[in-house]
Design a protein around this motif. Sequence first.
Motif, PDB file in Angstrom:
ATOM      1  N   HIS A   1      84.466  48.863   9.872  1.00 38.62           N
ATOM      2  CA  HIS A   1      84.168  48.427  11.240  1.00 38.62           C
ATOM      3  C   HIS A   1      84.368  49.578  12.227  1.00 38.62           C
ATOM      4  O   HIS A   1      83.566  49.765  13.141  1.00 38.62           O
ATOM      5  N   PHE A   2      85.418  50.380  12.025  1.00 35.87           N
ATOM      6  CA  PHE A   2      85.633  51.548  12.881  1.00 35.87           C
ATOM      7  C   PHE A   2      84.501  52.560  12.710  1.00 35.87           C
ATOM      8  O   PHE A   2      84.037  53.164  13.681  1.00 35.87           O
ATOM      9  N   GLN A   3      84.063  52.770  11.470  1.00 38.60           N
ATOM     10  CA  GLN A   3      82.963  53.703  11.209  1.00 38.60           C
ATOM     11  C   GLN A   3      81.678  53.232  11.888  1.00 38.60           C
ATOM     12  O   GLN A   3      80.908  54.039  12.418  1.00 38.60           O
ATOM     13  N   TYR A   4      81.434  51.927  11.862  1.00 38.07           N
ATOM     14  CA  TYR A   4      80.267  51.355  12.530  1.00 38.07           C
ATOM     15  C   TYR A   4      80.358  51.575  14.046  1.00 38.07           C
ATOM     16  O   TYR A   4      79.400  52.035  14.672  1.00 38.07           O
ATOM     17  N   LEU A   5      81.521  51.265  14.617  1.00 40.97           N
ATOM     18  CA  LEU A   5      81.700  51.455  16.062  1.00 40.97           C
ATOM     19  C   LEU A   5      81.522  52.910  16.460  1.00 40.97           C
ATOM     20  O   LEU A   5      80.937  53.209  17.501  1.00 40.97           O
ATOM     21  N   LYS A   6      82.024  53.799  15.619  1.00 38.48           N
ATOM     22  CA  LYS A   6      81.912  55.233  15.920  1.00 38.48           C
ATOM     23  C   LYS A   6      80.449  55.663  16.045  1.00 38.48           C
ATOM     24  O   LYS A   6      80.109  56.520  16.847  1.00 38.48           O
ATOM     25  N   GLY A   7      79.575  55.055  15.269  1.00 39.93           N
ATOM     26  CA  GLY A   7      78.161  55.417  15.292  1.00 39.93           C
ATOM     27  C   GLY A   7      77.354  54.792  16.416  1.00 39.93           C
ATOM     28  O   GLY A   7      76.198  55.155  16.634  1.00 39.93           O
ATOM     29  N   LEU A   8      77.935  53.854  17.144  1.00 42.93           N
ATOM     30  CA  LEU A   8      77.209  53.228  18.250  1.00 42.93           C
ATOM     31  C   LEU A   8      77.184  54.154  19.464  1.00 42.93           C
ATOM     32  O   LEU A   8      78.137  54.873  19.717  1.00 42.93           O
ATOM     33  N   ASN A   9      76.118  54.097  20.222  1.00 37.22           N
ATOM     34  CA  ASN A   9      76.053  54.911  21.436  1.00 37.22           C
ATOM     35  C   ASN A   9      76.454  54.104  22.674  1.00 37.22           C
ATOM     36  O   ASN A   9      76.239  54.526  23.794  1.00 37.22           O
ATOM     37  N   GLN A  10      77.035  52.938  22.418  1.00 37.16           N
ATOM     38  CA  GLN A  10      77.519  52.057  23.481  1.00 37.16           C
ATOM     39  C   GLN A  10      78.589  51.149  22.875  1.00 37.16           C
ATOM     40  O   GLN A  10      78.739  51.115  21.668  1.00 37.16           O
TER      41      GLN A  10
ATOM     42  N   GLU B   1      85.902  57.735  20.411  1.00 38.66           N
ATOM     43  CA  GLU B   1      86.410  59.064  20.787  1.00 38.66           C
ATOM     44  C   GLU B   1      87.469  59.609  19.833  1.00 38.66           C
ATOM     45  O   GLU B   1      87.619  60.820  19.714  1.00 38.66           O
ATOM     46  N   THR B   2      88.208  58.725  19.163  1.00 39.62           N
ATOM     47  CA  THR B   2      89.362  59.217  18.396  1.00 39.62           C
ATOM     48  C   THR B   2      89.332  58.929  16.895  1.00 39.62           C
ATOM     49  O   THR B   2      90.097  59.561  16.158  1.00 39.62           O
ATOM     50  N   TYR B   3      88.520  58.002  16.447  1.00 34.59           N
ATOM     51  CA  TYR B   3      88.542  57.682  15.016  1.00 34.59           C
ATOM     52  C   TYR B   3      88.092  58.907  14.217  1.00 34.59           C
ATOM     53  O   TYR B   3      87.012  59.452  14.467  1.00 34.59           O
ATOM     54  N   PRO B   4      88.887  59.343  13.239  1.00 38.43           N
ATOM     55  CA  PRO B   4      88.578  60.584  12.525  1.00 38.43           C
ATOM     56  C   PRO B   4      87.507  60.450  11.435  1.00 38.43           C
ATOM     57  O   PRO B   4      86.985  61.451  10.969  1.00 38.43           O
ATOM     58  N   GLY B   5      87.184  59.244  11.050  1.00 36.56           N
ATOM     59  CA  GLY B   5      86.207  59.051   9.973  1.00 36.56           C
ATOM     60  C   GLY B   5      84.774  59.275  10.426  1.00 36.56           C
ATOM     61  O   GLY B   5      84.480  59.413  11.614  1.00 36.56           O
ATOM     62  N   GLU B   6      83.881  59.310   9.450  1.00 37.87           N
ATOM     63  CA  GLU B   6      82.453  59.487   9.713  1.00 37.87           C
ATOM     64  C   GLU B   6      81.814  58.168  10.143  1.00 37.87           C
ATOM     65  O   GLU B   6      82.230  57.098   9.702  1.00 37.87           O
ATOM     66  N   ALA B   7      80.800  58.259  10.963  1.00 33.64           N
ATOM     67  CA  ALA B   7      80.032  57.079  11.370  1.00 33.64           C
ATOM     68  C   ALA B   7      79.156  56.609  10.202  1.00 33.64           C
ATOM     69  O   ALA B   7      78.770  57.410   9.355  1.00 33.64           O
ATOM     70  N   ILE B   8      78.883  55.303  10.166  1.00 29.22           N
ATOM     71  CA  ILE B   8      77.962  54.765   9.160  1.00 29.22           C
ATOM     72  C   ILE B   8      76.837  54.010   9.858  1.00 29.22           C
ATOM     73  O   ILE B   8      76.987  53.565  11.000  1.00 29.22           O
ATOM     74  N   SER B   9      75.743  53.857   9.166  1.00 27.07           N
ATOM     75  CA  SER B   9      74.575  53.162   9.712  1.00 27.07           C
ATOM     76  C   SER B   9      74.804  51.654   9.725  1.00 27.07           C
ATOM     77  O   SER B   9      75.660  51.133   9.000  1.00 27.07           O
ATOM     78  N   ILE B  10      74.018  50.957  10.519  1.00 30.34           N
ATOM     79  CA  ILE B  10      74.090  49.495  10.570  1.00 30.34           C
ATOM     80  C   ILE B  10      73.768  48.898   9.203  1.00 30.34           C
ATOM     81  O   ILE B  10      74.376  47.911   8.796  1.00 30.34           O
ATOM     82  N   GLU B  11      72.842  49.502   8.478  1.00 35.52           N
ATOM     83  CA  GLU B  11      72.486  48.992   7.150  1.00 35.52           C
ATOM     84  C   GLU B  11      73.673  49.094   6.186  1.00 35.52           C
ATOM     85  O   GLU B  11      73.961  48.146   5.449  1.00 35.52           O
TER      86      GLU B  11
END
Length: 129
Positions: free
Chosen positions: A49-58, A73-83
Motif C-alpha cells: 500500500h505504501f509502494q502504491y501511494l508512493k507512485g501516485l502523483n496526488q 516524500e519519505t517511504y524508502p521503497g520503490e513505487a509500484i503500478s496500480i496493476e
Amino acid sequence: MGYEYKAKCKKCGKKFIVREGGGFFFHLLHCEKCGKEKSLMFNKIGDAHFQYLKGLNQPYSIATSSSDKLIQETYPGEAISIESYDDIVEKVAGLCKCGGQFRLDAPARCPKCKSTDYENTYEHGLCYD
C-alpha cells in the motif's frame, strides 16, 4: 468513496443491498463466483500500500492527504503500478469459502440466484467512506 443501494434481481426478483467501491481506509472486493463481499483494510496490505501511494502523483483521498504526502516524500521503497498493487490486494484478500477469488472488479451478485443482472430500485442510497 463507496456507494450502497437497494437492488432488485432481474432474474429472480430478490431485493438486496449492493455495495460498490471502497473507502478512505479500505478496499471492497467481491467474490468472482458468488458475489460475497469482503472489505480489506489498507493496513492489512502491508508495504504494497505504501509502494502504491508512493507512485501516485496526488493523494489517494482528501481524508488521507496529509499521511499520503508524508509517505510519498519519505517511504524508502520503490513505487509500484496500480496493476501490481491490484494483484497484491487480491492475493491478500484470498479465496472465498465457495472457492472463488475475491476481486476488485468483480460485481456484486444476487444472493439467491448469483445473477449479476440487477437494477437499482432507488429505494435506498448511501455514500460511505
